[in-house]
Design a protein around this motif. Structure first.
Motif, PDB file in Angstrom:
ATOM      1  N   ASP A  11       0.803  -1.225   0.000  1.00  0.00           N
ATOM      2  CA  ASP A  11       0.000   0.000   0.000  1.00  0.00           C
ATOM      3  C   ASP A  11       0.838   1.277   0.000  1.00  0.00           C
ATOM      4  O   ASP A  11       0.303   2.387   0.067  1.00  0.00           O
ATOM      5  N   LYS A  95      -4.881  -5.598   6.019  1.00  0.00           N
ATOM      6  CA  LYS A  95      -3.529  -5.074   5.793  1.00  0.00           C
ATOM      7  C   LYS A  95      -2.506  -6.185   6.006  1.00  0.00           C
ATOM      8  O   LYS A  95      -1.483  -6.267   5.305  1.00  0.00           O
ATOM      9  N   GLN A  98      -2.176  -8.229   2.960  1.00  0.00           N
ATOM     10  CA  GLN A  98      -1.373  -7.495   1.977  1.00  0.00           C
ATOM     11  C   GLN A  98       0.118  -7.618   2.283  1.00  0.00           C
ATOM     12  O   GLN A  98       0.944  -7.756   1.367  1.00  0.00           O
ATOM     13  N   GLU A 101       1.291 -10.920   1.131  1.00  0.00           N
ATOM     14  CA  GLU A 101       1.488 -10.896  -0.321  1.00  0.00           C
ATOM     15  C   GLU A 101       2.834 -10.269  -0.672  1.00  0.00           C
ATOM     16  O   GLU A 101       3.553 -10.761  -1.557  1.00  0.00           O
TER      17      GLU A 101
END
Length: 232
Positions: A11, A95, A98, A101
């Motif tokens: 992000d 989050k 993420q 990932e």
């Protein structure tokens, strides 16, 4: 060999530390180790070290880096246990996935290819389950993942091997939750669920009062065999 590396958040909010344990030779695959609410503590670091000793690149990301960087407590100390339960309310699981990932991508880059697995404990067990539903991870293992029953609506997305370990006396994951998990996941050929009688939550802690040796050893052996098969 062990060291720390930084991985950029997807992000764009910054980067976070990852404990890295390297095997003696070329990694056969990578395994991401996801913490409990106690941080990347000695027990989690030892689990990563053990995977490296078996020939894997092991990576343990700091899942609390956004609000409690470097958090590291001992669950056998009551005051530290209580602090962990307070801190974990700040964790944003979306989050967190993420961040997983991002670590998957970093692991593949470090190996210039190769398969990646994930294993998580308690909070990390739920993260591992969600990695199986939301990422392209090659194989996932969750130990006593609290909250999986609340995310069963995502189970249709599981398309790669997932192994879940549960204690049948778990005071955080009741019989109703476990029944719902079986009902949703048993029909999926990619999923294996193992239950361990007479033990409670945290039975596979690396060391400490929560560990139940026989059940932990069996679950760990099954996990080693699972990764040996699916990360080959």
């Amino acid at each position: 060999m062990t060291d720390m590396m930084e991985v950029a958040a997807i992000d764009g909010s910054g980067s976070f530390p990852v404990y890295r344990a390297l095997p003696a030779g070329t990694p056969k695959a990578a395994i991401i180790v996801i913490q409990e609410i106690f941080g990347v503590n000695a027990g989690i670091r030892k689990k990563a070290d053990d995977w490296a000793a078996l020939g894997y690149l092991a990576l343990a990301p700091d899942m609390f880096w956004r609000f409690a960087p470097g958090f590291d407590v001992d669950p056998d100390v009551p005051e530290q246990m209580a602090h962990a339960f307070e801190i974990r309310t700040k964790f944003n699981v979306d989050k967190g996935i993420q961040d997983v990932e991002a670590v998957i991508r970093a692991a593949r880059a470090l190996m210039t290819g190769g398969k990646v697995g994930i294993v998580g404990f308690c909070m990390g067990g739920r993260v591992s389950y969600l990695a199986a539903t939301r990422t392209d991870i090659d194989a996932s293992v969750g130990f006593y993942g609290a909250g999986i029953d609340a995310a069963l609506g995502e189970s249709h997305a599981i398309a790669k091997p997932l192994l879940l370990h549960f204690a049948d006396q778990d005071h955080f994951i009741g019989a109703e939750a476990l029944s719902a998990i079986h009902a949703a996941l048993d029909p999926n050929a990619h999923v294996t669920i193992e239950e361990y009688p007479g033990v409670d939550h945290g039975f596979a802690d690396t060391f400490g009062k929560r560990r139940s040796g026989e059940a932990a050893s069996l679950a760990e052996a099954r996990t080693r065999d699972f990764f040996a098969e699916h990360l080959a």
